[in-house]
Design a protein around this motif. Structure first.
Motif, PDB file in Angstrom:
ATOM      1  N   GLY A   1       0.790  -1.088  -0.195  1.00  0.00           N
ATOM      2  CA  GLY A   1      -0.057   0.043   0.123  1.00  0.00           C
ATOM      3  C   GLY A   1       0.907   1.063   0.027  1.00  0.00           C
ATOM      4  N   HIS A   2       0.209   2.412   0.310  1.00  0.00           N
ATOM      5  CA  HIS A   2       1.057   3.565   0.273  1.00  0.00           C
ATOM      6  C   HIS A   2       1.592   4.099   1.703  1.00  0.00           C
ATOM      7  CE1 HIS A   2      -0.098   4.738  -3.917  1.00  0.00           C
ATOM      8  NE2 HIS A   2      -1.347   4.253  -3.670  1.00  0.00           N
ATOM      9  N   ASP A   3       2.612   4.790   1.795  1.00  0.00           N
ATOM     10  CA  ASP A   3       3.049   5.023   3.222  1.00  0.00           C
ATOM     11  C   ASP A   3       2.029   6.066   3.869  1.00  0.00           C
ATOM     12  OD1 ASP A   3       5.450   4.197   2.646  1.00  0.00           O
ATOM     13  OD2 ASP A   3       6.178   6.016   1.681  1.00  0.00           O
TER      14      ASP A   3
ATOM     15  N   THR B   1      -8.737   0.994   7.181  1.00  0.00           N
ATOM     16  CA  THR B   1      -9.002   2.207   6.997  1.00  0.00           C
ATOM     17  C   THR B   1     -10.369   2.581   7.370  1.00  0.00           C
ATOM     18  OG1 THR B   1      -9.683   1.664   4.703  1.00  0.00           O
ATOM     19  CG2 THR B   1      -7.467   2.526   5.066  1.00  0.00           C
ATOM     20  N   LEU B   2     -11.397   1.492   7.674  1.00  0.00           N
ATOM     21  CA  LEU B   2     -12.821   1.788   8.116  1.00  0.00           C
ATOM     22  C   LEU B   2     -12.859   1.602   9.833  1.00  0.00           C
ATOM     23  CD1 LEU B   2     -14.675  -0.092   5.294  1.00  0.00           C
ATOM     24  CD2 LEU B   2     -13.991   2.514   5.460  1.00  0.00           C
ATOM     25  N   GLY B   3     -11.935   0.827  10.380  1.00  0.00           N
ATOM     26  CA  GLY B   3     -12.185   0.290  11.689  1.00  0.00           C
ATOM     27  C   GLY B   3     -11.043  -0.534  12.259  1.00  0.00           C
ATOM     28  N   VAL B   4     -10.868  -0.600  13.312  1.00  0.00           N
ATOM     29  CA  VAL B   4      -9.761  -1.669  13.944  1.00  0.00           C
ATOM     30  C   VAL B   4     -10.313  -2.760  14.537  1.00  0.00           C
ATOM     31  CG1 VAL B   4      -7.837  -1.730  15.396  1.00  0.00           C
ATOM     32  CG2 VAL B   4      -8.352   0.536  14.511  1.00  0.00           C
ATOM     33  N   MET B   5     -10.295  -3.747  14.069  1.00  0.00           N
ATOM     34  CA  MET B   5     -11.065  -5.144  14.300  1.00  0.00           C
ATOM     35  C   MET B   5      -9.977  -5.527  15.566  1.00  0.00           C
ATOM     36  SD  MET B   5     -11.729  -7.032  10.664  1.00  0.00           S
ATOM     37  CE  MET B   5     -10.458  -6.697   9.818  1.00  0.00           C
TER      38      MET B   5
ATOM     39  N   PRO C   1      -0.615   5.058  -8.145  1.00  0.00           N
ATOM     40  CA  PRO C   1      -1.415   4.327  -7.250  1.00  0.00           C
ATOM     41  C   PRO C   1      -0.875   2.861  -7.064  1.00  0.00           C
ATOM     42  CG  PRO C   1      -2.672   5.626  -8.899  1.00  0.00           C
ATOM     43  CD  PRO C   1      -1.350   5.362  -9.141  1.00  0.00           C
ATOM     44  N   VAL C   2      -0.841   2.272  -5.912  1.00  0.00           N
ATOM     45  CA  VAL C   2      -0.735   0.911  -5.543  1.00  0.00           C
ATOM     46  C   VAL C   2      -1.947  -0.095  -6.118  1.00  0.00           C
ATOM     47  CG1 VAL C   2      -0.340  -0.779  -3.723  1.00  0.00           C
ATOM     48  CG2 VAL C   2       1.171   1.382  -3.679  1.00  0.00           C
ATOM     49  N   PHE C   3      -2.972   0.597  -5.652  1.00  0.00           N
ATOM     50  CA  PHE C   3      -4.473  -0.179  -5.937  1.00  0.00           C
ATOM     51  C   PHE C   3      -4.959   0.267  -7.361  1.00  0.00           C
ATOM     52  CE2 PHE C   3      -3.533   0.114  -1.350  1.00  0.00           C
ATOM     53  CZ  PHE C   3      -3.606  -1.277  -1.112  1.00  0.00           C
ATOM     54  N   GLN C   4      -5.868  -0.641  -7.783  1.00  0.00           N
ATOM     55  CA  GLN C   4      -6.432  -0.189  -9.272  1.00  0.00           C
ATOM     56  C   GLN C   4      -7.070   1.020  -8.883  1.00  0.00           C
ATOM     57  OE1 GLN C   4      -6.146  -2.211 -12.103  1.00  0.00           O
ATOM     58  NE2 GLN C   4      -7.278  -0.531 -13.126  1.00  0.00           N
TER      59      GLN C   4
ATOM     60  N   ARG D   1      -3.038   5.183   3.189  1.00  0.00           N
ATOM     61  CA  ARG D   1      -2.725   3.690   2.753  1.00  0.00           C
ATOM     62  C   ARG D   1      -3.316   3.311   1.437  1.00  0.00           C
ATOM     63  NH1 ARG D   1      -1.440  -0.793   5.976  1.00  0.00           N
ATOM     64  NH2 ARG D   1      -0.635  -2.272   4.623  1.00  0.00           N
ATOM     65  N   MET D   2      -4.541   3.639   1.195  1.00  0.00           N
ATOM     66  CA  MET D   2      -5.334   3.275   0.112  1.00  0.00           C
ATOM     67  C   MET D   2      -4.827   4.104  -1.250  1.00  0.00           C
ATOM     68  SD  MET D   2      -6.460   0.525   1.156  1.00  0.00           S
ATOM     69  CE  MET D   2      -7.687  -0.010  -0.054  1.00  0.00           C
ATOM     70  N   ALA D   3      -4.271   5.343  -0.898  1.00  0.00           N
ATOM     71  CA  ALA D   3      -4.128   6.240  -2.075  1.00  0.00           C
ATOM     72  C   ALA D   3      -3.025   7.121  -1.976  1.00  0.00           C
ATOM     73  CB  ALA D   3      -5.609   7.139  -2.306  1.00  0.00           C
TER      74      ALA D   3
END
Length: 437
Positions: free
Chosen positions: A39-41, A178-182, A389-392, A419-421
């Motif tokens: 992912g991204h830094d 990125t949405l919550g901590v499980m 971008p790491v992800f599509q 992380r995602m962008a």
């Protein structure tokens, strides 16, 4: 230097997120850090380390269910399952692919194998059996988590029929924290197959190999793994098979797995040999060497620790051969292997030239999109991960939906921001440019 917060129970985790929320402090979420460079830094002021939030809460072998805290080492869980001859059916592999990626080595070197249960689900990593048994997200029975609002939430329970309403497990798996901590996860386990056999068929032509894998998957032989691997990688995957003459003389091989009772697997392996007789002279690998071979494929072992830029393409299986040909056209020196009967393409290229790497990324993404697939950058330097971008990249419509979901779970962007962008929307590969490619 970022301060590290290390909760040891769910209450401390919630308190840490509430503190971050009150002070508007961003948090990087990690377990063992084995996937930190996937992912991204992350742009965070503090690290929320879950490696001490551990412990197996319950394991009921007769019910095929296990529950543990998110920081529990996956190696500990798989060892416990093995004592009862059980396993995770989605076949998670080790993930040291990030090692050898250049300036990120220090960030992940020394991490334990496999990482944590939470990291596995958060990244939704699945191995060769994915094509038959589904991804990691399909085996999560339930979870408990804390959102970026500092609120407790959960989904599911101990059995599949317990899931009601919207299955949040599918949303959390692959969200990269990125949405919550499980903090608590309950997963389904399955019995280990009684026997395993692997059919090896020499096949240099990748298009023919994909057709052969498709025929095998469509047969009545219940194939649970189908991959195409260049023989240059054979010694790395399974040294015991190097002595097979036909495999030695070919430049690539098809590997097909069948599992179950001994008499059944022997019959099905022989049937596959007959089915693919026109492709090449097949050999059957038994028991221990077969298990080692598929573990190596799950780990993508031939591409570990070699440096370079590693891409992961998910495409329709029938398109796998054409995708490999197109990737070879970009760089005929690329190291490529196929899994999921051609649906998963691993491609490793030499890196180091920033402008070439960026242009190659554009071409790889174009190849994936043209066949209805996606491409992720798995291993690369921090510099390259800042550039592309790491992800599509997604369409504007999907991006709007994702933003609304993120705003509901983490309105202030405190959890793994960036992380995602990448930090900026890159000019070379944004979602708008990819629409219609």
């Amino acid at each position: 230097m970022a301060e590290t917060i290390t909760p040891t129970n769910p209450a401390q985790l919630r308190d840490a997120i509430l503190w971050a929320l009150g002070d508007k402090v961003a948090l990087e979420i990690i377990g063992h850090g084995s996937k930190r460079a996937y992912g991204h830094d992350v742009r965070a002021d503090h690290v929320l380390d879950l490696s001490k939030l551990t412990g197996i809460l319950f394991y009921q072998p007769e019910e095929l269910v296990i529950s543990a805290h998110a920081g529990t080492p996956l190696a500990e869980i798989t060892a416990l399952l093995a004592q009862k001859h059980q396993q995770f059916q989605f076949e998670p592999g080790d993930f040291p692919l990030l090692l050898g990626g250049g300036d990120d080595d220090a960030a992940v070197a020394g991490d334990g194998p496999l990482g944590t249960l939470g990291g596995l689900v958060a990244t939704n990593i699945s191995g060769p059996r994915r094509l038959k048994s589904g991804a990691a997200r399909d085996h999560v029975l339930g979870f408990e988590a804390v959102s970026g609002r500092g609120e407790d939430f959960k989904s599911g329970g101990r059995v599949m029929k317990n899931v009601t309403g919207f299955d949040l497990s599918k949303l959390m798996a692959g969200s990269f924290g990125t949405l919550g901590v499980m903090h608590t996860l309950t997963l389904k386990a399955m019995p280990v197959p009684e026997q395993t056999r692997t059919v090896i068929v020499p096949c240099d032509d990748v298009v023919l190999a994909v057709q052969a894998m498709s025929a095998a998957m469509g047969s009545e032989n219940e194939v649970s793994g189908a991959a195409w691997v260049p023989t240059s990688m054979l010694a790395v995957i399974s040294p015991d098979t190097v002595s097979l003459d036909d495999a030695r003389t070919a430049t690539a091989i098809i590997v097909l797995r069948v599992e179950g009772p001994e008499q059944s697997v022997d019959w099905r392996a022989a049937a596959l040999c007959r089915l693919l007789a026109d492709v090449g002279t097949a050999s059957v690998v038994r028991a221990a060497p077969s298990l080692g071979m598929w573990q190596a494929i799950a780990d993508v072992k031939p591409l570990q620790g070699q440096g370079g830029v590693l891409w992961r393409l998910s495409v329709p299986p029938a398109s796998g051969g054409g995708v490999v040909g197109a990737l070879r056209h970009i760089d005929d020196g690329a190291d490529i292997m196929l899994d999921w009967a051609g649906g998963l393409v691993w491609a490793q290229f030499a890196g180091g030239d920033a402008s070439r790497d960026v242009e190659r990324a554009r071409k790889i993404r174009k190849i994936a999109v043209e066949v209805g697939g996606q491409a992720w950058l798995v291993r690369a330097s921090s510099q390259l991960r800042r550039e592309i971008p790491v992800f599509q990249p997604l369409s504007p419509e999907i991006n709007r939906i994702n933003r609304k979901i993120s705003e509901n779970f983490d309105p202030h962007g405190l959890l793994n921001p960036g992380r995602m962008a990448p930090e900026r929307e890159p000019d070379v590969l944004n979602a708008t440019q990819l629409v219609g490619v």
